[in-house]
Design a protein around this motif. Sequence first.
Motif, PDB file in Angstrom:
ATOM      1  N   GLY A  73      12.062  39.679 -48.312  1.00 48.21           N
ATOM      2  CA  GLY A  73      13.108  40.538 -47.783  1.00 48.21           C
ATOM      3  C   GLY A  73      12.970  40.759 -46.290  1.00 48.21           C
ATOM      4  N   THR A  74      13.960  41.413 -45.707  1.00 50.34           N
ATOM      5  CA  THR A  74      14.025  41.651 -44.261  1.00 50.34           C
ATOM      6  C   THR A  74      13.831  40.337 -43.506  1.00 50.34           C
ATOM      7  N   VAL A  75      14.499  39.310 -43.997  1.00 50.53           N
ATOM      8  CA  VAL A  75      14.463  37.991 -43.356  1.00 50.53           C
ATOM      9  C   VAL A  75      15.629  37.934 -42.371  1.00 50.53           C
ATOM     10  N   LEU A  76      15.308  37.876 -41.086  1.00 46.84           N
ATOM     11  CA  LEU A  76      16.324  38.029 -40.042  1.00 46.84           C
ATOM     12  C   LEU A  76      16.829  36.718 -39.456  1.00 46.84           C
ATOM     13  N   ASP A  77      16.157  35.616 -39.754  1.00 45.44           N
ATOM     14  CA  ASP A  77      16.564  34.353 -39.148  1.00 45.44           C
ATOM     15  C   ASP A  77      16.138  33.182 -40.027  1.00 45.44           C
ATOM     16  N   ALA A  78      16.656  32.009 -39.693  1.00 41.16           N
ATOM     17  CA  ALA A  78      16.410  30.814 -40.498  1.00 41.16           C
ATOM     18  C   ALA A  78      14.952  30.373 -40.456  1.00 41.16           C
ATOM     19  N   ILE A  79      14.282  30.569 -39.317  1.00 45.41           N
ATOM     20  CA  ILE A  79      12.875  30.169 -39.203  1.00 45.41           C
ATOM     21  C   ILE A  79      12.019  30.968 -40.178  1.00 45.41           C
ATOM     22  N   THR A  80      12.256  32.280 -40.219  1.00 41.14           N
ATOM     23  CA  THR A  80      11.510  33.131 -41.149  1.00 41.14           C
ATOM     24  C   THR A  80      11.847  32.765 -42.592  1.00 41.14           C
ATOM     25  N   ALA A  81      13.101  32.436 -42.847  1.00 45.42           N
ATOM     26  CA  ALA A  81      13.508  32.052 -44.206  1.00 45.42           C
ATOM     27  C   ALA A  81      12.752  30.816 -44.671  1.00 45.42           C
ATOM     28  N   PHE A  83       9.889  29.693 -43.524  1.00 44.82           N
ATOM     29  CA  PHE A  83       8.474  30.066 -43.648  1.00 44.82           C
ATOM     30  C   PHE A  83       8.235  30.758 -44.989  1.00 44.82           C
ATOM     31  N   ALA A  84       9.148  31.665 -45.343  1.00 40.84           N
ATOM     32  CA  ALA A  84       9.018  32.392 -46.614  1.00 40.84           C
ATOM     33  C   ALA A  84       9.131  31.433 -47.795  1.00 40.84           C
ATOM     34  N   ILE A  85      10.080  30.509 -47.720  1.00 39.94           N
ATOM     35  CA  ILE A  85      10.267  29.539 -48.806  1.00 39.94           C
ATOM     36  C   ILE A  85       9.035  28.656 -48.951  1.00 39.94           C
ATOM     37  N   MET A  86       8.480  28.210 -47.830  1.00 39.29           N
ATOM     38  CA  MET A  86       7.271  27.387 -47.871  1.00 39.29           C
ATOM     39  C   MET A  86       6.075  28.178 -48.417  1.00 39.29           C
ATOM     40  N   SER A  87       6.132  29.503 -48.307  1.00 44.38           N
ATOM     41  CA  SER A  87       5.054  30.362 -48.819  1.00 44.38           C
ATOM     42  C   SER A  87       5.236  30.680 -50.299  1.00 44.38           C
ATOM     43  N   GLY A  88       6.367  30.246 -50.862  1.00 48.98           N
ATOM     44  CA  GLY A  88       6.582  30.427 -52.289  1.00 48.98           C
ATOM     45  C   GLY A  88       7.720  31.353 -52.669  1.00 48.98           C
TER      46      GLY A  88
END
Length: 212
Positions: A73-81, A83-88
């Motif tokens: 949650g609190t994902v503000l941009d595509a880069i963070t998204a 990164f989060a997806i790659m983290s599971g």
Amino acid sequence: MKKGDVLARLEKAGIVAVVREQTETHALKAAQAVVDGCILGLEITFSVPNAASVITRLKKMYSSSSEVVVGAGTVLDAITARFAIMSGAEFIVSPSFNLETAQVCNLYQVPYLPGCMTITEMQQAMISGVEIVKLFPANNFEPSLIKSVKAPLPQISIMPTGGINLENLLTWKEAGAALVGVGGNLFKGVSENDYEQVQNTATAYIKKWQQA
């Protein structure tokens, strides 16, 4: 995991616990407590220190469960998204709609739940592949808004988040919420390391949700 499978698991869970704690340890223990209380949707916000690590650890912890679903949650941009997806992370939640984030989530077939307040925002999100819209902040609205939105957009699924509590939970569900996001008052007790209280509160929420 297919996008449709994750969406089905989210809607089956009914309640997504929004974990927004001050430390990695508190976030991890708070998440475990709500799962022990039978809330199976977990949104680890990127305001949590080392949020990606928390997501990875929770995914490993519940790898044998087909019901627990862990997102970011609190994902503000595509880069963070990404990164989060790659983290599971199995789903991505934002406080507002961001086209680039939607595109990244579409690329990886991960559900994107952006915060929207107007029908214009909701329509734009749906055009961009969003299947569940987060009504945020929900405490700015009455539950009857869902009916008003579903008049022109009957196909929309809405997840109210912000200000959801035990008193208004069923009102939102009966108004047509597909699921809800619950934060603050679900986690009273964390600062005192009273995770039994968190577990008991989670159980109270899920029992009430299942009443309707």
